[in-house]
Design an enzyme around this catalytic site. Structure first.
Site, PDB file in Angstrom:
ATOM      1  CG  HIS A 104       0.567   6.806  -0.526  1.00 27.85           C
ATOM      2  ND1 HIS A 104      -0.549   7.218   0.162  1.00 27.85           N
ATOM      3  CD2 HIS A 104       1.410   7.870  -0.548  1.00 27.85           C
ATOM      4  CE1 HIS A 104      -0.389   8.488   0.537  1.00 27.85           C
ATOM      5  NE2 HIS A 104       0.794   8.897   0.120  1.00 27.85           N
ATOM      6  CD  GLU A 105       5.376   7.627  -1.325  1.00 28.17           C
ATOM      7  OE1 GLU A 105       5.523   8.644  -2.033  1.00 28.17           O
ATOM      8  OE2 GLU A 105       4.984   7.678  -0.154  1.00 28.17           O
ATOM      9  CG  ASP A 116      -0.590  -0.281   2.486  1.00 29.08           C
ATOM     10  OD1 ASP A 116       0.575   0.046   2.769  1.00 29.08           O
ATOM     11  OD2 ASP A 116      -1.362  -0.829   3.288  1.00 29.08           O
ATOM     12  CG  HIS A 169       0.323  13.697   5.562  1.00 26.06           C
ATOM     13  ND1 HIS A 169       1.257  14.654   5.236  1.00 26.06           N
ATOM     14  CD2 HIS A 169       0.577  12.635   4.762  1.00 26.06           C
ATOM     15  CE1 HIS A 169       2.059  14.183   4.289  1.00 26.06           C
ATOM     16  NE2 HIS A 169       1.664  12.961   3.985  1.00 26.06           N
ATOM     17  CG  ASP A 192      -5.661  -4.484   6.534  1.00 32.42           C
ATOM     18  OD1 ASP A 192      -6.091  -3.636   7.353  1.00 32.42           O
ATOM     19  OD2 ASP A 192      -4.455  -4.754   6.397  1.00 32.42           O
ATOM     20  CD  GLU A 232      -0.426  12.267   1.398  1.00 32.09           C
ATOM     21  OE1 GLU A 232      -0.718  11.190   1.946  1.00 32.09           O
ATOM     22  OE2 GLU A 232       0.610  12.427   0.734  1.00 32.09           O
ATOM     23  CG  HIS A 279       2.107  11.006  -3.983  1.00 32.09           C
ATOM     24  ND1 HIS A 279       1.073  11.898  -3.818  1.00 32.09           N
ATOM     25  CD2 HIS A 279       2.404  10.551  -2.747  1.00 32.09           C
ATOM     26  CE1 HIS A 279       0.756  11.966  -2.528  1.00 32.09           C
ATOM     27  NE2 HIS A 279       1.552  11.157  -1.861  1.00 32.09           N
TER      28      HIS A 279
HETATM   29 ZN   LIG Z   1       1.699  10.773   0.235  1.00 32.50          ZN
END
Ligand SMILES: [Zn+2]
Length: 561
Positions: free
Chosen positions: A380-381, A376, A473, A426, A404, A384
């Site tokens: 996520h990265e 994950d 965040h 999850d 984000e 981006h």
């Molecule tokens: Zn991030």
């Protein structure tokens, strides 16, 4: 007695949203008036005997846009006029979308040939070049002179003499924009200098590698520094040794190298160098076997490959850049100034630097845990990277929180995608990876990890490193919860309204086709609804309405209207 609610400051981008879609009940009258008008008025006809199908999408989309702006059928949608000058709309790209069989044409708003920062109009056409929808966010920068009082060279000087960061302005190109100053809630004329490499002047501040500068074209002052490349907040990684992974490598004689030339994924070892002080040394050394692959290298390579496959097979996107470009990861990176205890041995962070993924490491006894160990976090990265190549959502305030959140949404979906029933998913991100044993974020219940899950708890904080760039965040929890609500929307019979694939595609298209640099939560809501109308347009009216209502309720529930 009803209490008057105080209007909470949640930051604005100064833009006005508008949308029509052939599948929206509320747009039916508008669309049919537009069609009638096109048939009857020579002013709007494509030309004698010329059909929409015979023209190119850009020409057609422009004709639809100009007509809708001019037509009385859509009175709330007009080209903004400032000091008797009318806005113009310049094409910035045409894209065929295989997922929906549609074509989108994007336009940028300009006034006096100067772009209005963050403004975007997306015109969507069906297979026969007929108008499917228009989604837009445009501004009216009233009272702002189009004449700069400082020169472009003076703008560059302002960037290089900024007290907080040391900037490399060798390739700086200042461009005039109408810019909405969030702090002052007003439009101004500004030079924007994009993608400036920066280094911190003072230690102990977490900063990205590239920065956009906004220099007021009147006062010559830097009025905003906008990070281009978000850093991941702190996580630690699971033990790289625990899972068996299958991945592709390049072979040459007896040597195998971590390069998948089908997916175009390559992994490098930065050998504990500092990506901040030695960015020119990235990505590092190619990794070969023999000697055997380290568990960190396996994690980074296998996870990047898995995300690449997801992008290609589910999103029909050819890697981060959409053109099949190489996706590069570097493991064993240590940013000394941010390292644990300042010792330069562990760096519990990961980020997309505008070109590639950079992963730190943590030591657990004698075991090295790479930040790339968690699927994950890797997804996520890499998302981006996709955002950086498409919507370019600013990494501050609401647009930063959406940036984000979209990364979190794909992190959660990719991580759980092998489980078709989202009831068994999850929802934690970076489960149990922080030193305190808590997961990093909880998608289902953001407050459990200290994030708000409703606009009434929106976190207002300054646009600084210490202020988390306006709470990006924190407030991402609000949008995450809306996405969770979408994923868990159920029909009266208890079955899910959307499959995980549906949700992945809808959010992906909303991000890449409808959002811009300064998009707000409400823009994301409108983008998701617009995408649902297109993606499910072959469904019955009742099925489509059920889905649109589910999205509206999902966002309503977190106070995003
Ligand atoms: Zn991030």
């Amino acid at each position: 007695m009803a209490r008057k609610l105080a209007k909470k400051k949640t930051y604005s981008n100064g833009l006005q949203g508008f949308s029509v879609h052939t599948n929206a009940l509320g747009s039916k009258a508008t669309i049919s008036s537009l069609l009638k008008e096109r048939a009857s008025s020579p002013r709007f006809a494509f030309g004698k005997g010329v059909t929409a199908e015979a023209l190119d999408p850009e020409t057609i989309a422009r004709a639809y846009l100009q007509q809708t702006l001019a037509s009385k059928a859509a009175p709330s949608f007009t080209a903004p006029v400032v000091a008797k000058v009318e806005s113009e709309f310049k094409t910035i790209g045409t894209e065929a979308i295989p997922l929906t069989g549609t074509t989108t044409v994007k336009f940028r708003q300009t006034l006096n040939k100067i772009p209005v920062y963050g403004a975007l109009v997306t015109v969507e056409l069906d297979e026969k070049n007929q108008l499917l929808g228009i989604n837009s966010s445009i501004g009216t920068p009233k009272g702002v002179s189009p004449i700069a009082r400082i020169s472009a060279a003076e703008a560059v000087t302002a960037v290089s003499s900024h007290p907080e960061y040391k900037a490399d302005v060798t390739n700086a190109v200042p461009r005039l924009n109408y810019f909405y100053d969030v702090a002052k809630s007003k439009w101004t004329l500004a030079f924007i200098v994009e993608d400036v490499p920066v280094a911190k002047r003072k230690a102990h501040s977490r900063i990205p590698v590239l920065m956009d500068y906004v220099v007021d074209a009147g006062s010559g002052k830097v009025i905003a520094t906008i990070p281009r490349t978000p850093t991941m907040a702190i996580v630690t990684a699971v033990d790289c040794l625990e899972a068996n992974r299958t991945f592709q490598v390049k072979t040459s004689g007896n040597s195998k190298t971590l390069l998948d030339s089908t997916l175009n994924v390559q992994t490098f070892d930065f050998k504990k160098k500092d990506p901040e002080t030695k960015p020119e040394a990235l990505p590092g050394s190619a990794i070969s076997n023999p000697p055997s692959f380290s568990p960190s290298a396996v994690s980074a390579h296998a996870n990047a490959s898995e995300v690449s496959s997801f992008m290609r097979t589910i999103l029909m996107r050819n890697n981060i850049d959409g053109a099949g470009g190489m996706m590069i990861s570097s493991i064993n990176c240590i940013q000394v100034s941010e390292s644990v205890g300042g010792l330069g041995r562990e760096w519990i962070n990961a980020f997309w630097n505008g070109k590639q993924m950079v992963y730190g490491l943590r030591l657990k006894g004698r075991t090295v845990l790479s930040l790339s160990a968690d699927l994950d976090v890797v997804a996520h990265e890499m998302m981006h990277g996709v955002t950086d190549k498409t919507a370019k959502l600013e990494y501050r305030f609401q647009s930063g929180a959406i940036n984000e959140s979209y990364s979190d949404i794909f992190g959660v979906i990719v991580h759980n995608f092998s489980k078709p029933d989202q009831g068994t998913w999850d929802w934690s991100i970076g489960a149990g990876l922080q030193p305190n044993g808590r997961p990093f974020r909880n998608f289902q219940n953001p407050p459990e990890e200290g994030q708000p899950d409703n606009m009434k708890d929106f976190v207002v904080s300054p646009d600084t490193d210490q202020g988390d760039n306006g709470g990006v965040h924190a407030n991402s929890g609000i949008h995450n919860k809306a996405a969770y609500n979408v994923l868990s929307s159920i029909k009266p019979d208890g079955t899910f309204i959307f499959t995980p694939r549906d949700v992945a595609i809808v959010f992906y298209l909303a991000l890449t086709q409808h959002l811009s640099r300064t998009s707000q939560f409400s823009d994301s809501r409108r983008a998701v609804i617009q995408t649902v109308r297109t993606f499910f347009r072959a469904q019955s009216a009742a099925d489509l309405a059920e889905r649109v209502t589910a999205i509206e309720q999902a966002f309503d529930a977190v106070g995003i209207n």
